[in-house]
Design a protein around this motif. Structure first.
Motif, PDB file in Angstrom:
ATOM      1  N   ILE A 219       0.865  -1.178   0.000  1.00  0.00           N
ATOM      2  CA  ILE A 219       0.000   0.000   0.000  1.00  0.00           C
ATOM      3  C   ILE A 219       0.900   1.225   0.000  1.00  0.00           C
ATOM      4  CG2 ILE A 219      -1.792   1.280   1.234  1.00  0.00           C
ATOM      5  CD1 ILE A 219      -2.496  -1.453   2.605  1.00  0.00           C
ATOM      6  N   ALA A 220       0.764   2.050  -1.043  1.00  0.00           N
ATOM      7  CA  ALA A 220       1.607   3.240  -1.153  1.00  0.00           C
ATOM      8  C   ALA A 220       0.726   4.485  -1.306  1.00  0.00           C
ATOM      9  CB  ALA A 220       2.546   3.109  -2.345  1.00  0.00           C
ATOM     10  N   PRO A 221       1.020   5.533  -0.547  1.00  0.00           N
ATOM     11  CA  PRO A 221       2.001   5.567   0.534  1.00  0.00           C
ATOM     12  C   PRO A 221       1.482   4.819   1.756  1.00  0.00           C
ATOM     13  CG  PRO A 221       0.765   7.611   0.505  1.00  0.00           C
ATOM     14  CD  PRO A 221       0.295   6.820  -0.686  1.00  0.00           C
ATOM     15  N   PRO A 309      -4.041   9.287  -4.675  1.00  0.00           N
ATOM     16  CA  PRO A 309      -3.887   9.332  -3.220  1.00  0.00           C
ATOM     17  C   PRO A 309      -3.383   8.027  -2.619  1.00  0.00           C
ATOM     18  CG  PRO A 309      -5.975  10.322  -3.878  1.00  0.00           C
ATOM     19  CD  PRO A 309      -5.417   9.654  -5.089  1.00  0.00           C
ATOM     20  N   VAL A 310      -3.692   6.895  -3.266  1.00  0.00           N
ATOM     21  CA  VAL A 310      -3.243   5.604  -2.745  1.00  0.00           C
ATOM     22  C   VAL A 310      -3.160   4.603  -3.889  1.00  0.00           C
ATOM     23  CG1 VAL A 310      -5.577   4.792  -2.179  1.00  0.00           C
ATOM     24  CG2 VAL A 310      -3.609   3.869  -0.930  1.00  0.00           C
ATOM     25  N   VAL A 311      -2.161   3.719  -3.817  1.00  0.00           N
ATOM     26  CA  VAL A 311      -1.973   2.661  -4.812  1.00  0.00           C
ATOM     27  C   VAL A 311      -1.827   1.346  -4.070  1.00  0.00           C
ATOM     28  CG1 VAL A 311      -0.568   1.833  -6.739  1.00  0.00           C
ATOM     29  CG2 VAL A 311      -0.744   4.292  -6.302  1.00  0.00           C
ATOM     30  N   LEU A 358      -3.669  -1.312  -8.603  1.00  0.00           N
ATOM     31  CA  LEU A 358      -4.868  -0.481  -8.664  1.00  0.00           C
ATOM     32  C   LEU A 358      -4.558   0.868  -8.036  1.00  0.00           C
ATOM     33  CD1 LEU A 358      -7.984  -2.696  -7.738  1.00  0.00           C
ATOM     34  CD2 LEU A 358      -7.721  -1.271  -9.774  1.00  0.00           C
ATOM     35  N   VAL A 359      -4.950   1.943  -8.712  1.00  0.00           N
ATOM     36  CA  VAL A 359      -4.773   3.294  -8.193  1.00  0.00           C
ATOM     37  C   VAL A 359      -6.119   3.791  -7.688  1.00  0.00           C
ATOM     38  CG1 VAL A 359      -4.051   5.654  -8.722  1.00  0.00           C
ATOM     39  CG2 VAL A 359      -2.919   3.718  -9.844  1.00  0.00           C
ATOM     40  N   GLY A 360      -6.147   4.308  -6.460  1.00  0.00           N
ATOM     41  CA  GLY A 360      -7.385   4.781  -5.865  1.00  0.00           C
ATOM     42  C   GLY A 360      -7.541   6.286  -5.987  1.00  0.00           C
ATOM     43  N   THR A 361      -8.764   6.746  -5.780  1.00  0.00           N
ATOM     44  CA  THR A 361      -9.064   8.176  -5.857  1.00  0.00           C
ATOM     45  C   THR A 361      -9.112   8.827  -4.481  1.00  0.00           C
ATOM     46  OG1 THR A 361     -11.441   7.691  -5.879  1.00  0.00           O
ATOM     47  CG2 THR A 361     -10.335   7.919  -8.010  1.00  0.00           C
ATOM     48  N   SER A 362      -9.051   8.005  -3.420  1.00  0.00           N
ATOM     49  CA  SER A 362      -9.090   8.522  -2.057  1.00  0.00           C
ATOM     50  C   SER A 362      -8.460   7.492  -1.127  1.00  0.00           C
ATOM     51  CB  SER A 362     -10.543   8.803  -1.631  1.00  0.00           C
ATOM     52  OG  SER A 362     -10.634   9.001  -0.233  1.00  0.00           O
TER      53      SER A 362
END
Length: 398
Positions: A219-221, A309-311, A358-362
């Motif tokens: 989980i990044a960051p 915001p999160v990957v 997967l790249v998240g939006t929040s």
């Protein structure tokens, strides 16, 4: 002016994933492969098979290269020095790489740099191991200094009575590394890259989740990490890279220890692209694979900004499904935003064969992202869609 030729010793998935970055930049990539069927061979047209432990093979492979770099850290240190003496541009060089090859050398270097280290000792036999455990407290973590990876070459010794079972390890390799077992809240990874001229950049510190000694999720960051701890971890990784003369990508694996010292302890180093950095392929302006190629060629480094915001990165290991592609229609339909990376390996239980990004939006989406990535990975691994929605991932693994 011709484009450079980069040679990678080792034909695993890391070499394979350097290929698209090399192609995009116009570089020629060559790989010294362990066998004709290893991961990188189908992605790199020039992939001679040879033994990386044989110096003559390495010297022959080095002909025509602008730089030689690595998919793993197992090339004998003496061979690396001989290559340098023969005029080969080896990046990272042996003086730096030995700190990732030999855990005893690494522990001494971390002490020398006055960075957070677990209590440790070089132990030559069972008696020395017992003395260390009695002094620091049991259990003790015993590690082979060279050759271990993904939890291999590591054992937990619970008591002085259990220490006798380690005798065969000392017969195989001595001295060994003994460490006090660290109580930690989670594992972290500080990923950086450095050029021979000393330019260095860091990616955000990531949270890594290990299962049976193998990286399972990233989980990044890392969420909910104190700003000062993240900054100190990043600074420690950059300092190691600079002080040890590291070139290319380096991952510093960390134990988070809230409320104790700097808030973390250094676990291990890897001087190459690393599983904990796979999220950068789809979640960062510059992937670790492109950055590694730039760095070893002494080119300006790319931006390391995160693209959301999160990957989340989810590994998948070999399971019941031998025909991975047969599961792609269901897997890709289940999550159109997922980026699937498959390593071209034959399937064996427990073998790393791919990952999903997967790249998240929040940051509030992190649990959903993890579930969705796990679902895609599970469909490919098992060759079927689960009868029911995947259960919510337990907080204890978060």
């Amino acid at each position: 002016m011709t484009f450079p030729v980069i040679g990678v010793v080792g034909g695993g998935q890391l070499a394979r994933m350097m290929a698209p970055a090399a192609t995009a930049l116009g570089f020629e990539l060559r790989v010294l492969a362990e066998a004709e069927d290893v991961s990188a061979v189908s992605a790199v047209s020039t992939s001679p098979v040879g033994d990386y432990k044989d110096l003559n093979t390495l010297l022959e492979f080095a002909e025509g290269l602008d730089v030689m770099t690595f998919d793993h850290e197992h090339v004998p240190t003496g061979h690396l020095r001989a290559l340098q003496e023969a005029g080969v541009n080896v990046q990272p060089g042996p003086d730096a790489l030995v700190n990732a090859q030999d855990k005893l050398v690494m522990r001494a270097a971390v002490d020398r740099l006055e960075l957070p280290n677990p209590v440790w000792a070089s132990v030559a036999d069972v008696e020395a191991l017992i003395s260390f455990g009695d002094e620091t407290g049991w259990p003790v973590v015993l590690k082979m200094p060279r050759g271990g990876y993904d939890g291999k070459g590591v054992r937990i010794v619970g008591s002085a009575q259990d220490a006798a079972a380690s005798a065969e390890w000392f017969e195989a390799m001595s001295p060994l590394l003994a460490e006090a077992k660290v109580e930690f809240s989670r594992e972290l990874s500080a990923l950086v890259a450095r050029t021979p001229d000393g330019e260095a950049r860091a990616w955000p510190v990531a949270h890594t989740i290990q299962v049976d000694g193998v990286c399972d999720e990233v989980i990044a960051p890392a969420l909910d990490i104190p700003v000062e701890v993240a900054a100190a971890a990043e600074e420690a990784a950059l300092r190691i890279a600079n002080e040890l003369g590291v070139t290319g990508v380096m991952a510093v694996e960390l134990f988070e220890t809230p409320g104790k010292g700097a808030g973390f302890l250094i676990n291990e180093l890897a001087m190459r692209p690393h599983n904990t950095g796979h999220w950068t392929q789809d979640g960062s302006v510059t992937s670790q694979f492109e950055q590694h190629l730039r760095a070893v060629l002494n080119l300006p480094l790319g931006a390391t900004d995160i693209l959301g915001p999160v990957v989340v990165m989810k590994n998948f290991l070999g399971g019941d499904n031998q025909d991975l592609f047969s599961a792609y229609p269901a897997a890709l339909a289940s999550e159109p935003a997922a980026k699937v990376h498959c390593y071209g390996k034959s399937v064996r239980p427990g073998r790393k064969i791919g990952h999903v990004n997967l790249v998240g939006t929040s940051t509030a989406d992190v649990d959903s992202l993890r579930e969705r990535a796990t679902r895609v990975a599970g469909i490919i691994r098992d060759g079927r869609v689960p009868a029911e929605e995947s259960p919510r991932i337990s907080e204890e693994n978060a």
